[in-house]
Enzyme design. Structure first.
Site, PDB file in Angstrom:
ATOM      1  N   CYS A  81     -22.962 -35.656  26.737  1.00 19.49           N
ATOM      2  CA  CYS A  81     -21.517 -36.233  25.795  1.00 19.49           C
ATOM      3  C   CYS A  81     -20.456 -35.577  25.555  1.00 19.49           C
ATOM      4  O   CYS A  81     -20.846 -34.106  26.078  1.00 19.49           O
ATOM      5  CB  CYS A  81     -22.723 -36.250  24.371  1.00 19.49           C
ATOM      6  SG  CYS A  81     -21.527 -37.564  23.427  1.00 19.49           S
ATOM      7  N   CYS A  84     -18.123 -34.116  21.254  1.00 14.20           N
ATOM      8  CA  CYS A  84     -18.269 -32.681  20.728  1.00 14.20           C
ATOM      9  C   CYS A  84     -17.674 -32.394  22.461  1.00 14.20           C
ATOM     10  O   CYS A  84     -18.535 -32.194  23.214  1.00 14.20           O
ATOM     11  CB  CYS A  84     -19.530 -32.179  20.441  1.00 14.20           C
ATOM     12  SG  CYS A  84     -20.222 -32.969  18.631  1.00 14.20           S
ATOM     13  N   PHE A 305       2.097 -42.690   2.496  1.00 13.40           N
ATOM     14  CA  PHE A 305       1.149 -43.197   3.627  1.00 13.40           C
ATOM     15  C   PHE A 305      -0.150 -42.744   2.996  1.00 13.40           C
ATOM     16  O   PHE A 305      -1.100 -41.993   3.189  1.00 13.40           O
ATOM     17  CB  PHE A 305       0.377 -42.123   4.886  1.00 13.40           C
ATOM     18  CG  PHE A 305       1.974 -41.894   5.462  1.00 13.40           C
ATOM     19  CD1 PHE A 305       2.001 -42.583   6.913  1.00 13.40           C
ATOM     20  CD2 PHE A 305       3.010 -41.208   5.415  1.00 13.40           C
ATOM     21  CE1 PHE A 305       3.484 -42.453   7.446  1.00 13.40           C
ATOM     22  CE2 PHE A 305       3.576 -40.572   5.998  1.00 13.40           C
ATOM     23  CZ  PHE A 305       4.452 -41.651   7.048  1.00 13.40           C
ATOM     24  N   ASN A 310      -7.029 -43.051  -1.704  1.00 13.56           N
ATOM     25  CA  ASN A 310      -7.693 -41.675  -1.785  1.00 13.56           C
ATOM     26  C   ASN A 310      -7.101 -40.845  -2.695  1.00 13.56           C
ATOM     27  O   ASN A 310      -7.931 -40.563  -2.775  1.00 13.56           O
ATOM     28  CB  ASN A 310      -7.562 -41.305  -0.363  1.00 13.56           C
ATOM     29  CG  ASN A 310      -9.165 -40.213  -0.051  1.00 13.56           C
ATOM     30  OD1 ASN A 310     -10.216 -40.139  -0.691  1.00 13.56           O
ATOM     31  ND2 ASN A 310      -8.514 -38.999   0.512  1.00 13.56           N
ATOM     32  N   GLU A 326       2.561 -47.283   1.568  1.00 13.84           N
ATOM     33  CA  GLU A 326       1.523 -47.222   3.189  1.00 13.84           C
ATOM     34  C   GLU A 326       2.679 -48.729   3.783  1.00 13.84           C
ATOM     35  O   GLU A 326       2.674 -49.356   3.177  1.00 13.84           O
ATOM     36  CB  GLU A 326       0.355 -47.667   2.630  1.00 13.84           C
ATOM     37  CG  GLU A 326      -0.324 -48.350   3.806  1.00 13.84           C
ATOM     38  CD  GLU A 326      -1.408 -47.475   4.578  1.00 13.84           C
ATOM     39  OE1 GLU A 326      -0.615 -47.687   5.650  1.00 13.84           O
ATOM     40  OE2 GLU A 326      -0.685 -45.695   3.932  1.00 13.84           O
ATOM     41  N   CYS A 412      -3.365 -34.066  10.760  1.00 11.92           N
ATOM     42  CA  CYS A 412      -4.318 -34.060  11.279  1.00 11.92           C
ATOM     43  C   CYS A 412      -3.568 -34.186  12.406  1.00 11.92           C
ATOM     44  O   CYS A 412      -4.284 -34.252  13.410  1.00 11.92           O
ATOM     45  CB  CYS A 412      -5.374 -35.603  11.370  1.00 11.92           C
ATOM     46  SG  CYS A 412      -4.641 -37.249  11.310  1.00 11.92           S
TER      47      CYS A 412
END
Length: 455
Positions: A81, A84, A305, A310, A326, A412
């Site tokens: 897989c 990961c 954003f 959140n 946004e 991120c």
């Protein structure tokens, strides 16, 4: 070229979790499965003028941080897989690697050195993934259905029978889902199942979004309903075309939502809305971001954003006013609904704007704010940072506008964070007072981070 009998000493890990070494000719060799400090032999798969790429075939000196992978589908073997990349590295060492990635990117790409390195944000390393996109493939020759992530470096779907990074309740559904899809008339026209889990405070909801290329016949819908009745918490959504076509198979049932208990906030969402993959880390991240921002009751804050709100809604419990901005009009509307649902609509305002086309004039039009929260996608917030830098160099571009005293930037992508940090620090006059890695995706090479800028 690297000889197969040549022993290489692994010096570091790259952003794809490959070991990095140099062969006897001084050429860089990237090695799948190798860890820093190890001595390995490799089989070379790709060769370029300046580098080679291969896979570990023999190990003479093993890293003290090497561990046995927790999932039987992880590895370098055929059919492994690809979900990961770092299960062979101790979880604590994974976090240390990601912290170093954040530091290195800030310095080498942005010429920025944080004054303080905060402790990385980390949490559970297994069963953490509340969001996933599983590919579905009906293999007619074998008469079987495969459901899972793609194989390593392949477009084929891995033959996954378990998945250790999703909650056990979801992992336990993989084989029953394979049997369900195999029994359906449209089994060869169902390319994807998207997972979105929620915990609305009264129980867990497992939303499964079935992408179907043809309209589903009634007998297939009946099988989906029967499956949901047999497995508590499962809720089927259907997606005939793009994400905006997603609809519940049957109205009613529990609400898909997540909670931020520290701030008394409940966030309803659609399964195709952007929400964080790891709710355990998101809860800690929101709390840390707000503590770092140090919002006072008299202050105005802008959340760039903002998504579903959140950060906006927790900020609204502390600030005089919060403006959420946004790019998506649909998300802005959902943010307004969420603010009203939580009784925070009096202190929040939301607008839709293309944040990748920000200018000093547009920035000034949103008014002066004491603090900013910035949480962009992987592309970063270059236009926003550049507008701030342009005003710093030419104040006449925005007469009367003053920059925020403090910015908390949640990233991120360490490379785009570093690029934007370079503008804020080296042009706009900010100091990077703190930064840390955020281990949102254990066992993967994905690096999230948080940084604080002050002036």
């Amino acid at each position: 070229m690297t000889q197969q009998n040549e022993w290489l000493k692994v010096e570091s890990l790259d952003l794809e979790a490959q070991g990095v070494a140099h062969n006897s000719e001084g050429k860089v060799v990237f090695i799948d499965g190798a860890l820093p400090g190890e001595e390995v032999q490799v089989t070379v798969g790709r060769k370029k003028n300046n580098w080679e790429q291969g896979a570990l075939v023999a190990l003479r000196r093993e890293s003290s941080q090497r561990v046995t992978p927790g999932c039987p589908h992880f590895g370098l073997h055929a059919g492994a897989c690809g979900g990961c990349k770092m299960q062979h590295l101790h979880a604590g060492a994974q976090v240390a690697v990601k912290q170093r990635v954040v530091e290195d990117n800030l310095w080498h790409l942005g010429k920025v050195k944080p004054e303080t390195l905060l402790r990385p944000i980390e949490g559970p390393t297994w069963g953490y993934r509340y969001r996933a996109r599983f590919s579905v493939r009906y293999v007619a020759k074998k008469g079987v259905v495969l459901i899972g992530f793609h194989e390593r470096k392949s477009r084929y779907v891995a033959d996954m029978q378990v998945c250790k990074v999703v909650p056990k309740s979801v992992s336990d559904l993989l084989m029953p889902l394979r049997l369900l899809i195999a029994s359906m008339a449209e089994r060869d026209r169902l390319p994807q199942i998207e997972l979105a889990m929620g915990d609305n405070g009264s129980g867990t909801v497992i939303a499964l979004v079935l992408r179907h290329l043809n309209p589903l016949p009634d007998e297939d819908k009946a099988k989906l309903r029967e499956f949901a009745q047999f497995y508590p918490g499962v809720q089927w959504w259907l997606q005939p075309k793009g994400p905006d076509t997603v609809q519940l198979l049957d109205e009613g049932g529990p609400e898909l939502a997540y909670t931020l208990p520290e701030f008394g906030v409940v966030m309803p969402f659609k399964p195709t809305d952007f929400t964080q993959v790891n709710p355990h880390i998101n809860t800690v991240l929101v709390g840390r971001a707000l503590r770092l921002l140090q919002v006072q009751k008299h202050e105005r804050v802008i959340d760039w954003f903002c998504g579903l709100g959140n950060f906006t809604l927790p900020l609204a419990t502390q600030a005089r006013e919060v403006l959420g901005i946004e790019g998506s009009e649909a998300l802005v509307q959902r943010s307004r609904e969420n603010a009203k649902r939580n009784g925070l609509d009096a202190t929040t305002r939301f607008v839709a704007r293309n944040l990748f086309e920000m200018t000093p004039e547009l920035l000034a039009a949103d008014g002066v704010a004491d603090k900013w929260l910035v949480d962009p996608p992987r592309e970063g917030a270059f236009a926003l940072a550049k507008a701030v830098a342009d005003i710093a160099e030419n104040p006449e571009l925005a007469p009367g506008w003053t920059p925020p005293k403090r910015i908390v930037y949640v990233s991120c992508n360490p490379a785009t964070l570093a690029r934007d940090a370079g503008l804020l620090v080296n042009v706009a006059g900010y100091r990077c007072t703190a930064a840390s890695a955020v281990n949102m995706f254990p066992h993967t090479a994905h690096v999230e981070s948080i940084a604080v800028f002050e002036r």
